[in-house]
Design a protein around this motif. Structure first.
Motif, PDB file in Angstrom:
ATOM      1  N   ARG A 226       1.528   3.771  -1.000  1.00 32.30           N
ATOM      2  CA  ARG A 226       2.753   4.872  -0.821  1.00 32.30           C
ATOM      3  C   ARG A 226       2.512   6.039  -1.529  1.00 32.30           C
ATOM      4  O   ARG A 226       2.228   6.230  -2.670  1.00 32.30           O
ATOM      5  CB  ARG A 226       4.023   4.117  -1.423  1.00 32.30           C
ATOM      6  CG  ARG A 226       5.164   4.678  -0.580  1.00 32.30           C
ATOM      7  CD  ARG A 226       6.260   3.878  -0.747  1.00 32.30           C
ATOM      8  NE  ARG A 226       7.407   4.469   0.348  1.00 32.30           N
ATOM      9  CZ  ARG A 226       7.617   4.034   1.494  1.00 32.30           C
ATOM     10  NH1 ARG A 226       6.763   3.253   2.080  1.00 32.30           N
ATOM     11  NH2 ARG A 226       8.612   4.653   1.980  1.00 32.30           N
ATOM     12  N   GLY A 227       2.876   7.099  -0.655  1.00 36.15           N
ATOM     13  CA  GLY A 227       2.809   8.470  -1.469  1.00 36.15           C
ATOM     14  C   GLY A 227       2.388   9.240  -0.318  1.00 36.15           C
ATOM     15  O   GLY A 227       2.037   9.067   0.931  1.00 36.15           O
ATOM     16  N   ARG A 228       2.430  10.713  -0.709  1.00 37.99           N
ATOM     17  CA  ARG A 228       1.678  11.704   0.253  1.00 37.99           C
ATOM     18  C   ARG A 228       0.474  12.287  -0.409  1.00 37.99           C
ATOM     19  O   ARG A 228       0.295  12.657  -1.720  1.00 37.99           O
ATOM     20  CB  ARG A 228       2.678  12.867   0.336  1.00 37.99           C
ATOM     21  CG  ARG A 228       4.061  12.719   1.197  1.00 37.99           C
ATOM     22  CD  ARG A 228       4.843  13.693   1.583  1.00 37.99           C
ATOM     23  NE  ARG A 228       5.900  13.351   2.529  1.00 37.99           N
ATOM     24  CZ  ARG A 228       5.778  13.667   3.802  1.00 37.99           C
ATOM     25  NH1 ARG A 228       4.716  13.782   4.174  1.00 37.99           N
ATOM     26  NH2 ARG A 228       6.691  12.945   4.682  1.00 37.99           N
ATOM     27  N   TYR A 287      -6.004  -2.724   3.479  1.00 35.70           N
ATOM     28  CA  TYR A 287      -5.737  -1.773   4.451  1.00 35.70           C
ATOM     29  C   TYR A 287      -4.999  -0.537   3.858  1.00 35.70           C
ATOM     30  O   TYR A 287      -4.101  -0.606   2.971  1.00 35.70           O
ATOM     31  CB  TYR A 287      -5.000  -2.413   5.274  1.00 35.70           C
ATOM     32  CG  TYR A 287      -5.429  -3.594   6.138  1.00 35.70           C
ATOM     33  CD1 TYR A 287      -6.296  -3.205   7.209  1.00 35.70           C
ATOM     34  CD2 TYR A 287      -5.568  -4.935   5.540  1.00 35.70           C
ATOM     35  CE1 TYR A 287      -6.794  -4.434   8.019  1.00 35.70           C
ATOM     36  CE2 TYR A 287      -6.135  -5.982   6.290  1.00 35.70           C
ATOM     37  CZ  TYR A 287      -6.619  -5.702   7.483  1.00 35.70           C
ATOM     38  OH  TYR A 287      -7.435  -6.599   8.193  1.00 35.70           O
ATOM     39  N   VAL A 288      -5.214   0.615   4.583  1.00 30.04           N
ATOM     40  CA  VAL A 288      -4.486   1.871   4.218  1.00 30.04           C
ATOM     41  C   VAL A 288      -3.791   2.117   5.609  1.00 30.04           C
ATOM     42  O   VAL A 288      -4.479   2.125   6.567  1.00 30.04           O
ATOM     43  CB  VAL A 288      -5.628   2.886   4.012  1.00 30.04           C
ATOM     44  CG1 VAL A 288      -4.750   4.292   3.636  1.00 30.04           C
ATOM     45  CG2 VAL A 288      -6.410   2.663   2.801  1.00 30.04           C
ATOM     46  N   VAL A 289      -2.481   2.514   5.400  1.00 30.05           N
ATOM     47  CA  VAL A 289      -1.777   2.812   6.454  1.00 30.05           C
ATOM     48  C   VAL A 289      -1.067   4.125   6.296  1.00 30.05           C
ATOM     49  O   VAL A 289      -0.378   4.392   5.281  1.00 30.05           O
ATOM     50  CB  VAL A 289      -0.509   1.742   6.453  1.00 30.05           C
ATOM     51  CG1 VAL A 289       0.410   2.054   7.648  1.00 30.05           C
ATOM     52  CG2 VAL A 289      -1.038   0.223   6.489  1.00 30.05           C
ATOM     53  N   LEU A 290      -1.433   4.857   7.489  1.00 31.17           N
ATOM     54  CA  LEU A 290      -1.264   6.217   7.375  1.00 31.17           C
ATOM     55  C   LEU A 290       0.236   6.382   8.480  1.00 31.17           C
ATOM     56  O   LEU A 290      -0.057   5.733   9.591  1.00 31.17           O
ATOM     57  CB  LEU A 290      -1.975   7.101   7.602  1.00 31.17           C
ATOM     58  CG  LEU A 290      -3.208   7.541   6.945  1.00 31.17           C
ATOM     59  CD1 LEU A 290      -4.359   6.276   6.751  1.00 31.17           C
ATOM     60  CD2 LEU A 290      -4.071   8.793   7.208  1.00 31.17           C
ATOM     61  N   GLN A 291       1.193   7.374   8.267  1.00 28.72           N
ATOM     62  CA  GLN A 291       2.196   7.445   9.281  1.00 28.72           C
ATOM     63  C   GLN A 291       2.313   8.873   9.380  1.00 28.72           C
ATOM     64  O   GLN A 291       2.218   9.680   8.728  1.00 28.72           O
ATOM     65  CB  GLN A 291       3.449   7.186   8.800  1.00 28.72           C
ATOM     66  CG  GLN A 291       4.436   7.138   9.455  1.00 28.72           C
ATOM     67  CD  GLN A 291       5.871   6.535   9.132  1.00 28.72           C
ATOM     68  OE1 GLN A 291       6.171   5.338   9.117  1.00 28.72           O
ATOM     69  NE2 GLN A 291       6.512   7.445   8.383  1.00 28.72           N
TER      70      GLN A 291
END
Length: 519
Positions: A226-228, A287-291
């Motif tokens: 989580r983060g930007r 897994y890396v999840v981008l939104q």
């Protein structure tokens, strides 16, 4: 004297293959059986030669004029005279012995020297780490530096144990010195850990230079971890730079790409499957999840020449599309993996995924054409080919508005997804049946068991024992052999019934019979 001196079974730069080392007046060469071209170094490039103990017996370290270091190990202790003579005669250098600290202490001084990180105990080297083996470095605390090492790309890392990360606790403030060697009191103070971290990032191979960035995306929301982050895409790797942590992902580690819409109709997610997973200390991220906002448009021109575009034929020079499409298409072109999108499945409300829970974690379950994917935390991928059967479970009571879905896998494990709206049951069954999956419905079995337990069949009444005066036949009463009813004018009637006949004093009432005396 022979023009060439040869040593067998020598390892180069801490590698895993043995080879032959040869020295002559022009320089040295090393070659193993799997290489067709030998590794060579001219004599003019070598400035110093050191003999020291190593993990594989003894080693010769050659320091080059350009700052690089070459390590040749697996020499026996009695090889010193022979190798010293060859270095002196062929390379015109003296082979100096360097003592190593064998105290076994884990505290000392860590500093970057040339292309190595050296750890000294009592001013004596204990070990050194070639910085070319460092893949990433992070500040994990105010006084702690984490150093991550490269893992083999061929998958051999899973077969052997090897060092993947090292952490150094560096207390105190850093002291900057000017060109004269004096400390600068007015300079802003940083911690010693921050200075070591900055020095490692400058020297170690933790990323490509800025000019090699093919595309850069700023302020990307990432759900896992989580983060930007600011994402930089290079030819062979991807870097994610956050406020606290930086991550480096080799394209060879990317195994899957998913682009999926969320149920909120506002965002799309890009899921990147990694093997080996991305690491942060003991935490692994497979897994890396981008939104991305669904309505966000992005226009990008790649920093790629014609040769790079020809090498990656899926890449385009420019992109003008929604943000999630641009990032996924560029990644697809660089790593060569196919993008998986949603299937024909829709819920009764028209959404592409089911709202459910995995243990205590709430998320969304996507039923895809060849697999199911649960996001976000944890992200779970299940291929239909690995499923033995799917079980629908939850007692079909009127108060229950949800059901559970359990995938039994061939490796013996179960993955259960709970609290799915009961209205979705038929839609899910139809979709999974069309994928030729074996289905089991425990709801009907449990309902039948409850019905059988609550509703006892009349044919079995004779076998059911009576409970507290209930003999099982409501129409008949069995007489009590120890009690014989008297007349209606019983003692109870006299006490509780005002209409009962009262006997007068004239003895109209019938006396009870006298008992016969036994002789």
């Amino acid at each position: 004297m022979a023009s060439v001196v040869q040593f067998d079974d020598i390892y180069l730069n801490l590698g895993s293959e043995r080879g032959k080392l040869r020295l002559n007046e022009s320089g040295l060469g090393w070659k193993c059986a799997s290489q067709s071209t030998p590794f060579t170094v001219p004599t003019s490039d070598i400035r110093q030669a050191i003999w020291q103990r190593a993990s594989r017996d003894h080693a010769v370290k050659l320091y080059l004029k350009g700052g690089d270091t070459i390590t040749l190990d697996h020499f026996r202790e009695d090889d010193f005279d022979a190798i010293a003579s060859a270095v002196r005669d062929k390379l015109k250098l003296s082979l100096n012995k360097r003592e190593m600290s064998l105290r076994g202490w884990n505290w000392g001084k860590a500093q970057v020297k040339g292309s190595e990180l050296q750890f000294d105990v009592n001013s004596t080297p204990a070990f050194d780490v070639p910085l070319k083996h460092v893949s990433n470095t992070n500040l994990t605390g105010k006084n702690e530096v984490a150093i991550e090492f490269n893992l083999p790309d061929d998958g051999s890392a899973a077969d052997v144990d090897q060092l993947s990360e090292m952490r150094l606790y560096v207390p105190g403030d850093g002291k900057e010195e000017d060109s004269s060697g004096e400390e600068q009191d007015d300079a802003p103070r940083e911690t010693a850990a921050q200075l070591l971290h900055a020095r490692l990032k400058e020297t170690a191979d933790v990323g490509d230079v800025a000019g090699d960035v093919i595309a850069s995306f700023a302020d990307v929301a990432i759900l896992t971890p989580r983060g930007r982050y600011e994402i930089d895409l290079f030819e062979n790797s991807m870097r994610m730079r956050g406020k606290t942590y930086d991550y480096k992902v080799q394209y060879s580690a990317i195994q899957q790409l998913f682009v999926l819409p969320k149920n909120d109709d506002l965002h799309n997610i890009l899921v990147i499957g990694l093997d080996p997973p991305m690491r942060q200390g003991q935490t692994r991220y497979p897994y890396v999840v981008l939104q991305f906002p669904r309505e966000e448009e992005m226009e990008v021109e790649l920093n790629a020449n014609d040769s790079l575009l020809a090498k990656h034929d899926k890449l385009q020079k420019t992109y003008d599309a929604p943000a999630h499409d641009v990032v996924s298409q560029v990644l697809r072109g660089l790593c060569g993996k196919k993008i998986t999108v949603t299937s024909s499945f829709q819920t009764v409300a028209g959404h592409p995924c089911l709202k459910c829970n995995n243990k205590a974690n709430e998320g969304a379950l996507y039923l895809l054409e060849r697999s199911v994917l649960f996001v976000v935390k944890p992200t779970i991928f299940i291929a239909y080919s690995e499923v033995l059967h799917v079980t629908f479970s939850r007692v079909a009571a009127s108060a229950s508005k949800t059901f559970d879905l359990t995938f039994k896998l061939r490796n013996g494990q179960d993955q259960q997804f709970t609290s799915i709206n009961r209205d979705e049951q038929q839609v899910v069954e139809d979709f999974l049946k069309a994928r030729n999956l074996k289905l089991r419905n425990d709801m009907q079995e449990e309902a039948a068991l409850i019905t059988a337990a609550l509703g006892v069949d009349s044919s079995d009444d004779e076998d059911v024992p009576a409970i507290r005066g209930d003999s099982g036949d409501e129409g008949e009463e069995s007489p009590d052999e120890d009690f014989v009813d008297g007349d209606d004018d019983s003692e109870d009637d006299l006490e509780y019934n005002s209409d009962a006949a009262m006997s007068d004093g004239d003895g109209d009432a019938e006396e009870p019979p006298k008992k016969k005396r036994k002789d």
